[in-house]
Every structure is written in C-alpha cells, then in structure tokens.
Design a protein around this motif. Structure first.
Motif, mmCIF file in Angstrom:
data_model
loop_
_atom_site.group_PDB
_atom_site.id
_atom_site.type_symbol
_atom_site.label_atom_id
_atom_site.label_comp_id
_atom_site.label_asym_id
_atom_site.label_seq_id
_atom_site.Cartn_x
_atom_site.Cartn_y
_atom_site.Cartn_z
ATOM 1 N N VAL A 56 -7.743 -5.724 3.306
ATOM 2 C CA VAL A 56 -6.400 -5.135 3.317
ATOM 3 C C VAL A 56 -6.416 -3.731 3.905
ATOM 4 C CG1 VAL A 56 -4.500 -4.356 1.856
ATOM 5 C CG2 VAL A 56 -5.642 -6.526 1.367
ATOM 6 N N GLU A 57 -7.455 -2.951 3.582
ATOM 7 C CA GLU A 57 -7.486 -1.565 4.038
ATOM 8 C C GLU A 57 -7.671 -1.444 5.553
ATOM 9 O OE1 GLU A 57 -11.644 -2.680 2.519
ATOM 10 O OE2 GLU A 57 -9.549 -2.997 1.953
ATOM 11 N N ASN A 58 -8.158 -2.507 6.186
ATOM 12 C CA ASN A 58 -8.367 -2.471 7.633
ATOM 13 C C ASN A 58 -7.306 -3.244 8.410
ATOM 14 O OD1 ASN A 58 -10.698 -1.085 7.119
ATOM 15 N ND2 ASN A 58 -12.064 -2.831 7.394
ATOM 16 N N THR A 59 -6.297 -3.740 7.704
ATOM 17 C CA THR A 59 -5.359 -4.684 8.309
ATOM 18 C C THR A 59 -3.938 -4.157 8.318
ATOM 19 O OG1 THR A 59 -6.756 -6.512 7.546
ATOM 20 C CG2 THR A 59 -4.514 -7.055 8.221
ATOM 21 N N VAL A 60 -3.279 -4.319 9.459
ATOM 22 C CA VAL A 60 -1.847 -4.067 9.588
ATOM 23 C C VAL A 60 -1.187 -5.415 9.846
ATOM 24 C CG1 VAL A 60 -0.031 -2.938 10.914
ATOM 25 C CG2 VAL A 60 -2.195 -1.744 10.502
ATOM 26 N N SER A 61 -0.311 -5.848 8.942
ATOM 27 C CA SER A 61 0.345 -7.144 9.055
ATOM 28 C C SER A 61 1.806 -6.946 9.455
ATOM 29 C CB SER A 61 0.260 -7.913 7.738
ATOM 30 O OG SER A 61 -1.093 -8.208 7.421
#
Length: 581
Positions: A297-302
């Motif tokens: 989650v901390e590395n992801t932009v959704s």
C-alpha cells in the motif's frame, strides 16, 4: 426532434429515443406478452432488434455489446424473463458494465397490479414488487414508469446513473404506460453524467496532484499497472500518455489484457517497485493470482473513477481531470524515461514467436505453446473474446497486436458467458462499421475472435442461432479438452461430475440453422487434432477472413492446462478447504 401533439410523445418512444441518443443501435432480449407493444417502437427509433433464443444469452450479449459501444439495452418480460437474465446482470454489475435492463410488466390499472390479481409469471400472491426488489441488489438505479408526469425525469436519471456508475440499471415499463403521453421537451437536452463527486475538495485535489508529481519525479524503480476498470472509467488515454511519457515498465492484469499496446518497448511484467501506479484496479483473487500480485500500500497509487488512493488517504475527485493536471506537470519538467537501474526492455513479440520450437506435425496440440503460437493469427484491431476457465488463463500468453481489445471476465466467471457475449461484441462491431460508413469515418474495424471451451459451449450453444439470425461475423476456436478441465484441477481429476457428454460440435451450425450455400455469409468448419492440422487451419484464408461464421475445433488433452491455471486453482482449492493461503 420535432414536437408531437403539442410536445408530447409516447412513453416508449421517449425511452427508445434516449437509448439511440446514447449510442445504442441494437437491442437484445426476448419477446413476451408484457413487452410486445413496446418492441414496436424500436425500429422507428432506429434501433435493431437482435432477438435472442433466451434471456440469459440476451443478457450476456448486452454485456458484450456495452463493453464495445459504451452502453447497451436489454428487454425482457416480467418475472420469468427478467429472472432468467439475472445471472448475466449480476456479472455486469460485478464487472461494471453499463446495461439498461427494461422489463415489460403487467398493467398498473385497477384490473391488474393495483387490484393484486393472480397473473401469470407472478407467484400468484398479488405482490408485483417482488422481482423489482431482487433487482435492487443487482443494479445501481431503478425506475418504475407508472406515472407519465415524472417518467421522462426517471428515465433520464436512471440512464445518467448507468453511465456515471458504469453498472446496470433497471426500468419497469408497464403495458398500459407504453403509449402514455409524456413531455418530449427534455429530449433536446443531452444526458451528461458528472464524474466530480459531491464531496470533492479542490484544496485536497491540489495536494494530491502535487504529491503524485513528486512521487513520479523521485521514483527509482517505478512501474505502471493497467487493470480492466481503466476502460470503464475512460482513463485509457491518460494511462497511455503516462506510459509513453515515462517509458516506465508497464504490465496488465488478466482483466486488463488488451488495454495496453503490447508492442511498446516498455510493456513488461511485475517486479519490486518503490512506486506502482495502478489504473482501474480489481483486487479479486482471480485477477491477482491468488492475491500474490498485490503491491504494498505504501508504494502504490490506485486510480479509480472518482477517487485516488495515495499516501494512505483516499482523495475524492474527477480523476480524469486530476490526471490531466499531473500529465501537464510532467510535460513541464524532465522526467527520466526510465529510472530503473539495469532495466532492459522485454523480448519483442517476434522474438517470443521465433523462440518457439518447430511444431511436430503429428504431435498433440498443447496448452503450453498454443496460446503464443495462435498469436500469429491475430491482426490489429481484432476483438478477442475469451471464455472463463482454461481459455481465460491461457489467453494471458497471447501476444496482442496494436489496437486489439480483449473481452473477458475476471470476477463473476460464469462459464458459458463468452459465446453469448461474443454475439453482442460482433453486433457492436457491425453497428460501429455502419456508423463509420454513414459519417465517412475510415477507422478500421477488426474481426471478432472467440476462444471457447467445450463445457462452456454446451451452456449457451443456443447463441449460435442468434449469430445466424443476425448474420454476424465471428471466428470461434472451440477448445475440446473433454470436460471441465479447470474443475478437474480444483478437485476431482478423474471424477465423472467433471465430464461432459461429447457433442459433434462441428455439426452445430447445421442444427442451429446456419445459412447454406450463401456466398454473402460463408460458414466454415475445421478440426485440428494435431499441430500439423492446426498450422494448416491458421494459414487457411477462409478461416482468417473473418467474414461469416467459422468454427475451428481444437482437440487438446483432457488433463492439459496452462501452468498459470494449475497454480491458481491449487490456491483456490486450498482456500475452499479452509486452509490459509
């Protein structure tokens, strides 16, 4: 539209006109006594009635049509008709497909609904709201057109929601309301959905733009993931521009297959990344290889239609507009086209094909190389429809030429849906060609190509009649592996319940009324039981033409399956048994 009777039109005319304005040109469904009069209004409104053999196939076809045209319409009768279509509407809801389901219902007068009469297609208890109640959980908006004074407003609201939510809607059209006079004034105003959520905050949006730009500029090992909902959210242009601008390694999920030009130098697979930008994600087990492909989650932009998840917060916004601001910001600075250390482009499609072993002519066709080799058959702008099961997993290995679209299921997975969905896809292709010819638009339309399993084919074989009735162009590769291979791998490899009765599949066109000796609609059947026969089929000009109907029966081993499928179903089997996976 000119005023009729002092600005009044029949209610059914209003509804049909609205569908035409939204781009619908063909309507799927099955006639019944509660919708017959309404069907008379289709042709005058410029709508083609496809006429399907049953409501389930009609629903699947409407789903396929909407995935190509952007919206579709389905008409069924009250009770038995609408419930028969419910499974297809459930799939459209799960996978965000905008289908307008119109149900012809009994009259509202004191002689029927209001009096609670014991009418056919009901439960005989006088409750005529039961089925509408069921559909509330399968659609994003509903309307009962029982009051002419507000019917146009209800129609417009529901159609707007259909486009805005990209999900099915449900419209009840009582028989005594079909010819009711309603105002035509609103027909001069276009239905325009708004993708700006009511709780959007301009200040927070600006922070999100600035944050995303900063993350992009500082990423060392970035990647882009394009998923299937990207198309539904109309974000493909922005995704494509980001892919080309940055040159970042890009990959698709099974649901997103066909969303990205696979000939781009940076089309790649999944690796560890310090920034992953995901477009239109679907985090289903079948779309993430048993959740193993989910990124931190901390590395992801959704990026969704009206929200963006970034740095642990969800920002409500018109994400299309937000992305445009981000892309404008990128063009004003120098972004390294690929900041991956040691990154090398993936093998080119030609290299992958050249690396395949030369097939032994009398050897059995195998899943391992079939999907890569059959890629040579594909052409730019084809639409590839793949069935749930072996085909959907194997098709991940297809090498798609530019402009190819893929239609598949990623979460609903109702076997048999693809054959009927291909009816809608092919009809949509034809409607697009007709529109382009009428507007002097020279855009290219490709072939409709279906990969279908034998067990799935037996579920919805009546769709062949729908194909021939409408003279639709289609190529079908029917994979005959003698039963439900995907179920065998989950449980019961030798169990009889995973068998299907062997059909003479290539006799099916004759039984379902395929045209005979009609040069304008050729019907071609072929069978390939080994590599030599398959290579001959793939080189056959009659097969490749894509005109008329072609069915190729491809015989494979009953226990042969793509390696990806084997791994995925093993996880599913353990999960079904209550094991931690």
């Amino acid at each position: 539209m000119g005023a009729i009777n002092g600005g009044k039109v029949d209610l059914a005319e209003y509804l049909c006109t609205r569908l035409h304005q939204l781009g619908v040109r063909s309507v799927h469904g099955v006639p019944g006594d509660y919708n017959l009069v309404a069907l008379d209004y289709l042709k005058p409104a410029g709508l083609h009635w496809t006429g399907n053999a049953n409501e389930l196939n009609a629903g699947y076809a409407a789903d396929g049509y909407a995935r190509i045209k952007g919206i579709s319409a389905l008409i069924t009768a009250f009770g038995v008709g609408e419930l028969s279509a419910l499974n297809a509407i459930g799939g459209a809801y799960a996978e965000k497909v905008p289908v307008v389901h119109i149900v012809g219902t009994p009259p509202t007068t004191a002689h029927a609904q209001k009096k609670g009469l014991n009418l056919h297609h009901s439960f005989g208890d006088g409750n005529f709201r039961r089925f509408a109640g069921i559909y509330k959980d399968f659609t994003c908006a509903q309307a009962n057109l029982d009051d002419p004074a507000i019917a146009p407003e209800l129609i417009d609201r529901v159609l707007q929601q259909c486009l805005q939510e990209s999900r099915p809607v449900y419209i009840e059209l009582p028989t005594d309301m079909v010819k009711a006079k309603v105002s035509s004034v609103d027909l001069d105003h276009r239905i325009a959905p708004s993708f700006k959520p009511s709780n959007a905050d301009a200040r927070i949006e600006a922070i999100a733009v600035s944050t995303l730009l900063s993350r992009i500029k500082n990423a060392k090992r970035p990647a882009i993931i394009v998923d299937g909902f990207t198309t539904r959210y109309n974000l493909l242009p922005e995704a494509d521009e980001l892919i080309r601008t940055t040159g970042w390694p890009t990959y698709v999920t099974p649901f997103g297959k066909g969303s990205v030009n696979e000939t781009l130098h940076n089309f790649h697979g999944v690796r560890y990344s310090d920034l992953v930008i995901r477009f239109g994600p679907l985090d289903a087990d079948t779309n993430t290889f048993g959740f193993t492909a989910l990124t931190p989650v901390e590395n992801t932009v959704s990026i969704h239609r009206t929200t963006i998840d970034i740095d642990g917060r969800t920002v409500h916004a018109d994400t299309k507009a937000l992305l445009c601001r981000v892309l404008d910001g990128l063009h004003d600075t120098n972004i390294p086209r690929s900041s991956w250390v040691g990154y090398s482009p993936p093998p080119r499609p030609r290299e992958l094909l050249d690396a395949l072993p030369v097939p032994v002519p009398d050897a059995q066709i195998d899943q391992k190389t079939f999907w890569t080799r059959v890629s040579e058959f594909l052409r730019p702008h084809d639409i590839v429809v793949v069935e749930t099961g072996t085909a959907s997993l194997g098709a991940n290995d297809l090498i798609l030429p530019p402009g190819v679209k893929m239609v598949n299921s990623a979460i609903w997975l109702s076997i048999g849906c693809a054959l009927a969905a291909a009816v809608g896809v092919s009809q949509a292709q034809r409607d697009i060609v007709i529109h382009n010819n009428n507007t002097n638009n020279n855009s290219t339309a490709g072939r409709t190509i279906l990969f279908e399993g034998d067990g799935s084919f037996q579920m919805t074989a009546q769709a062949l009649g729908d194909i021939y009735r409408n003279r639709l162009d289609m190529i079908v590769f029917l994979i005959n592996n003698d039963g439900y291979t995907i179920e065998r791998y989950i449980h019961g490899m030798k169990a009889g319940y995973n068998d299907v009765h062997p059909w003479r599949y290539l006799d099916a066109p004759s039984f379902f009324g395929a045209p005979v000796d009609d040069p304008s609609y050729p019907v071609v059947t072929r069978k390939a039981e080994n590599w030599g026969q398959l290579m001959d089929v793939l080189a056959d000009e009659e097969v490749a033409a894509g005109k008329g109907f072609c069915m190729v029966e491809v015989v494979m081993g009953r226990e042969d399956a793509p390696e990806e499928l084997k791994r995925l179903v093993q996880m599913a089997a353990r999960r079904n048994n209550g094991d931690n996976v």
